[in-house]
Design a protein around this motif. Structure first.
Motif, PDB file in Angstrom:
ATOM      1  N   ILE A 191      -0.771  34.330 -30.078  1.00 57.17           N
ATOM      2  CA  ILE A 191      -1.303  33.232 -29.277  1.00 57.17           C
ATOM      3  C   ILE A 191      -0.741  33.293 -27.858  1.00 57.17           C
ATOM      4  O   ILE A 191       0.379  33.760 -27.649  1.00 57.17           O
ATOM      5  CB  ILE A 191      -0.959  31.869 -29.939  1.00 57.17           C
ATOM      6  CG1 ILE A 191      -1.601  30.698 -29.195  1.00 57.17           C
ATOM      7  CG2 ILE A 191       0.545  31.680 -30.060  1.00 57.17           C
ATOM      8  CD1 ILE A 191      -1.465  29.359 -29.926  1.00 57.17           C
ATOM      9  N   SER A 207      -0.274  24.929 -26.817  1.00 61.54           N
ATOM     10  CA  SER A 207      -0.130  26.242 -27.458  1.00 61.54           C
ATOM     11  C   SER A 207       1.318  26.503 -27.857  1.00 61.54           C
ATOM     12  O   SER A 207       1.583  27.107 -28.901  1.00 61.54           O
ATOM     13  CB  SER A 207      -0.634  27.347 -26.523  1.00 61.54           C
ATOM     14  OG  SER A 207      -2.018  27.228 -26.302  1.00 61.54           O
ATOM     15  N   TYR A 222       1.979  24.537 -30.926  1.00 64.97           N
ATOM     16  CA  TYR A 222       1.322  25.193 -32.053  1.00 64.97           C
ATOM     17  C   TYR A 222       2.139  26.398 -32.519  1.00 64.97           C
ATOM     18  O   TYR A 222       2.366  26.587 -33.716  1.00 64.97           O
ATOM     19  CB  TYR A 222      -0.081  25.627 -31.637  1.00 64.97           C
ATOM     20  CG  TYR A 222      -1.022  25.867 -32.782  1.00 64.97           C
ATOM     21  CD1 TYR A 222      -1.740  24.810 -33.345  1.00 64.97           C
ATOM     22  CD2 TYR A 222      -1.213  27.135 -33.304  1.00 64.97           C
ATOM     23  CE1 TYR A 222      -2.612  25.033 -34.408  1.00 64.97           C
ATOM     24  CE2 TYR A 222      -2.082  27.359 -34.355  1.00 64.97           C
ATOM     25  CZ  TYR A 222      -2.779  26.307 -34.903  1.00 64.97           C
ATOM     26  OH  TYR A 222      -3.636  26.523 -35.950  1.00 64.97           O
ATOM     27  N   ALA A 223       2.590  27.210 -31.543  1.00 66.39           N
ATOM     28  CA  ALA A 223       3.366  28.405 -31.883  1.00 66.39           C
ATOM     29  C   ALA A 223       4.695  28.026 -32.536  1.00 66.39           C
ATOM     30  O   ALA A 223       5.151  28.683 -33.481  1.00 66.39           O
ATOM     31  CB  ALA A 223       3.604  29.243 -30.628  1.00 66.39           C
ATOM     32  N   TYR A 269       3.880  26.921 -36.047  1.00 69.32           N
ATOM     33  CA  TYR A 269       3.376  28.059 -36.820  1.00 69.32           C
ATOM     34  C   TYR A 269       4.527  28.986 -37.227  1.00 69.32           C
ATOM     35  O   TYR A 269       4.563  29.501 -38.352  1.00 69.32           O
ATOM     36  CB  TYR A 269       2.355  28.830 -35.977  1.00 69.32           C
ATOM     37  CG  TYR A 269       1.245  29.468 -36.762  1.00 69.32           C
ATOM     38  CD1 TYR A 269       0.017  28.822 -36.925  1.00 69.32           C
ATOM     39  CD2 TYR A 269       1.401  30.719 -37.347  1.00 69.32           C
ATOM     40  CE1 TYR A 269      -1.017  29.413 -37.636  1.00 69.32           C
ATOM     41  CE2 TYR A 269       0.386  31.312 -38.066  1.00 69.32           C
ATOM     42  CZ  TYR A 269      -0.828  30.658 -38.214  1.00 69.32           C
ATOM     43  OH  TYR A 269      -1.844  31.238 -38.934  1.00 69.32           O
ATOM     44  N   SER A 270       5.462  29.201 -36.284  1.00 65.43           N
ATOM     45  CA  SER A 270       6.543  30.160 -36.526  1.00 65.43           C
ATOM     46  C   SER A 270       7.495  29.719 -37.631  1.00 65.43           C
ATOM     47  O   SER A 270       8.272  30.520 -38.137  1.00 65.43           O
ATOM     48  CB  SER A 270       7.320  30.402 -35.234  1.00 65.43           C
ATOM     49  OG  SER A 270       8.056  29.242 -34.848  1.00 65.43           O
ATOM     50  N   THR A 325       4.680  34.932 -35.868  1.00 67.63           N
ATOM     51  CA  THR A 325       3.982  34.442 -34.679  1.00 67.63           C
ATOM     52  C   THR A 325       4.467  35.210 -33.454  1.00 67.63           C
ATOM     53  O   THR A 325       5.671  35.461 -33.308  1.00 67.63           O
ATOM     54  CB  THR A 325       4.260  32.939 -34.475  1.00 67.63           C
ATOM     55  OG1 THR A 325       3.906  32.222 -35.666  1.00 67.63           O
ATOM     56  CG2 THR A 325       3.481  32.380 -33.299  1.00 67.63           C
ATOM     57  N   TRP A 326       3.530  35.568 -32.586  1.00 68.80           N
ATOM     58  CA  TRP A 326       3.871  36.203 -31.311  1.00 68.80           C
ATOM     59  C   TRP A 326       3.164  35.447 -30.185  1.00 68.80           C
ATOM     60  O   TRP A 326       2.021  35.018 -30.351  1.00 68.80           O
ATOM     61  CB  TRP A 326       3.417  37.664 -31.283  1.00 68.80           C
ATOM     62  CG  TRP A 326       4.233  38.566 -32.148  1.00 68.80           C
ATOM     63  CD1 TRP A 326       5.327  39.306 -31.795  1.00 68.80           C
ATOM     64  CD2 TRP A 326       4.012  38.849 -33.537  1.00 68.80           C
ATOM     65  NE1 TRP A 326       5.807  40.019 -32.870  1.00 68.80           N
ATOM     66  CE2 TRP A 326       5.013  39.754 -33.956  1.00 68.80           C
ATOM     67  CE3 TRP A 326       3.069  38.410 -34.472  1.00 68.80           C
ATOM     68  CZ2 TRP A 326       5.093  40.236 -35.256  1.00 68.80           C
ATOM     69  CZ3 TRP A 326       3.146  38.887 -35.772  1.00 68.80           C
ATOM     70  CH2 TRP A 326       4.148  39.796 -36.154  1.00 68.80           C
ATOM     71  N   MET A 327       3.857  35.287 -29.054  1.00 71.28           N
ATOM     72  CA  MET A 327       3.270  34.552 -27.940  1.00 71.28           C
ATOM     73  C   MET A 327       3.273  35.415 -26.679  1.00 71.28           C
ATOM     74  O   MET A 327       4.192  36.204 -26.448  1.00 71.28           O
ATOM     75  CB  MET A 327       4.023  33.248 -27.687  1.00 71.28           C
ATOM     76  CG  MET A 327       3.271  32.315 -26.747  1.00 71.28           C
ATOM     77  SD  MET A 327       3.856  30.611 -26.867  1.00 71.28           S
ATOM     78  CE  MET A 327       2.434  29.754 -26.184  1.00 71.28           C
ATOM     79  N   TYR A 381       7.994  35.136 -32.037  1.00 72.03           N
ATOM     80  CA  TYR A 381       8.261  33.838 -31.426  1.00 72.03           C
ATOM     81  C   TYR A 381       8.944  32.934 -32.441  1.00 72.03           C
ATOM     82  O   TYR A 381       8.607  32.962 -33.626  1.00 72.03           O
ATOM     83  CB  TYR A 381       6.936  33.207 -30.996  1.00 72.03           C
ATOM     84  CG  TYR A 381       7.062  31.994 -30.096  1.00 72.03           C
ATOM     85  CD1 TYR A 381       7.186  32.142 -28.721  1.00 72.03           C
ATOM     86  CD2 TYR A 381       7.049  30.705 -30.615  1.00 72.03           C
ATOM     87  CE1 TYR A 381       7.295  31.038 -27.879  1.00 72.03           C
ATOM     88  CE2 TYR A 381       7.156  29.590 -29.790  1.00 72.03           C
ATOM     89  CZ  TYR A 381       7.284  29.767 -28.425  1.00 72.03           C
ATOM     90  OH  TYR A 381       7.382  28.669 -27.606  1.00 72.03           O
ATOM     91  N   HIS A 409      12.011  31.429 -28.305  1.00 71.86           N
ATOM     92  CA  HIS A 409      10.744  31.321 -27.573  1.00 71.86           C
ATOM     93  C   HIS A 409      10.407  32.614 -26.818  1.00 71.86           C
ATOM     94  O   HIS A 409       9.961  32.583 -25.665  1.00 71.86           O
ATOM     95  CB  HIS A 409      10.780  30.148 -26.589  1.00 71.86           C
ATOM     96  CG  HIS A 409      10.918  28.813 -27.235  1.00 71.86           C
ATOM     97  ND1 HIS A 409      12.142  28.262 -27.537  1.00 71.86           N
ATOM     98  CD2 HIS A 409       9.994  27.908 -27.645  1.00 71.86           C
ATOM     99  CE1 HIS A 409      11.979  27.072 -28.101  1.00 71.86           C
ATOM    100  NE2 HIS A 409      10.688  26.837 -28.184  1.00 71.86           N
ATOM    101  N   THR A 423       8.529  35.479 -25.230  1.00 70.02           N
ATOM    102  CA  THR A 423       7.143  35.525 -24.767  1.00 70.02           C
ATOM    103  C   THR A 423       6.885  36.829 -24.023  1.00 70.02           C
ATOM    104  O   THR A 423       7.655  37.187 -23.117  1.00 70.02           O
ATOM    105  CB  THR A 423       6.849  34.335 -23.830  1.00 70.02           C
ATOM    106  OG1 THR A 423       7.132  33.115 -24.524  1.00 70.02           O
ATOM    107  CG2 THR A 423       5.398  34.333 -23.369  1.00 70.02           C
TER     108      THR A 423
END
Length: 301
Positions: free
Chosen positions: A107, A173, A176-177, A180-181, A186-188, A266, A271, A273
């Motif tokens: 995301i 976002s 959400y991340a 989700y993580s 999850t990757w941002m 993420y 965090h 990114t």
């Protein structure tokens, strides 16, 4: 999140989503009633929608968008509705309850999301002091000072565009991340790259500008425009790197190459990114103070 879609895909890529632009039935009803009002149709005459020319419906849609951006800045008049069936719950609430297991997520957002909307006659997201003030008055008045103080030189234009970007795309976002993580890989990312044409137009890395790079559609009308002034060779290099990550993720549920990790997952601690630019790099918790300022802010529902 969407029970009927369970099992239809193995992983998901969300490019500049607006995860909080999802509303309850009451909010959606307001938009629907106003739409019918614009068209001159009563609530008991909905069948007449089938008889109207497409052009009339499109014109009414634009009018509703413009009116809504002024009355309820920061909300979108067209979007998913929590109906209790197809969409049983708000996406953030659904993800926070652990319903994302088994579907890795990639995301991200663009650095200059708001510039595209700011160039419209009637901005669809808050990009001026009046709209920003009204957005906070409608949602969370106590958060206004805390958040605006987090942006350097507010209310100068760069800060206004930053708030519009973050209210609609980036901060939702991030929320959400983060959620989700907790349950799934999850990757941002953040897309920062600007060609000469993107800089000259004052759009920069605006909303949607990552698409020609992700799909390498530089022969399209938009693609030719943004790669003018001799920018195509450099743009292709950026595109090849993005595509490599997207293909790796599509194949294996991981954007990293098989030979090793260059893009850490993420999580709520670091965090991490990926910043896509002339040279890609990993940034730990970009714009941390802004992220913290937005924590717990009220939103439209």
């Amino acid at each position: 999140m969407f029970p009927s879609a369970r099992g239809l895909f193995k992983q998901a890529i969300a490019e500049s989503p607006a995860p909080t632009s999802v509303y309850g039935k009451g909010f959606a009803r307001q938009f629907s009633e106003r739409f019918l009002e614009i068209l001159g149709i009563g609530m008991k005459e909905i069948h007449r929608l089938k008889t109207l020319p497409v052009q009339e419906i499109v014109a009414a849609s634009y009018q509703l968008l413009r009116q809504n951006s002024q009355a309820l800045p920061g909300s979108l008049s067209f979007g998913p509705v929590v109906d209790g069936d197809f969409l049983p719950d708000y996406p953030l609430d659904s993800i926070r309850s652990g319903k994302a297991k088994g579907i890795p997520l990639l995301i991200g957002t663009n650095r200059d999301e708001a510039t595209l909307f700011d160039q419209m006659d009637h901005p669809l997201i808050p990009t001026n002091p009046e709209m920003i003030h009204k957005m906070f008055e409608n949602t969370d008045p106590e958060a206004k000072e805390r958040i605006t103080n987090a942006y350097l030189n507010y209310p100068e234009k760069e800060a206004l565009l930053g708030i519009g970007r973050d209210a609609t795309f980036h901060i939702p976002s991030v929320w959400y991340a983060e959620a989700y993580s907790r349950f799934e890989k999850t990757w941002m990312y953040r897309f920062d790259y600007k060609t000469a044409a993107m800089r000259i137009s004052k759009l920069g890395a605006a909303h949607g500008m990552e698409i020609p790079f992700a799909f390498q559609t530089f022969d399209s009308s938009l693609g030719k425009q943004i790669t003018s002034y001799g920018s195509r060779p450099a743009a292709l290099k950026v595109s090849n790197r993005i595509q490599g990550h997207w293909v790796n993720f599509a194949k294996r549920g991981n954007p990293n190459p098989p030979e090793g990790e260059v893009w850490p997952k993420y999580d709520e601690t670091n965090h991490y990114t990926m910043i896509f630019d002339k040279k890609d790099y990993i940034e730990k918790d970009p714009n941390r103070m802004i992220r913290l300022a937005w924590e717990g802010v009220g939103i439209y529902k």
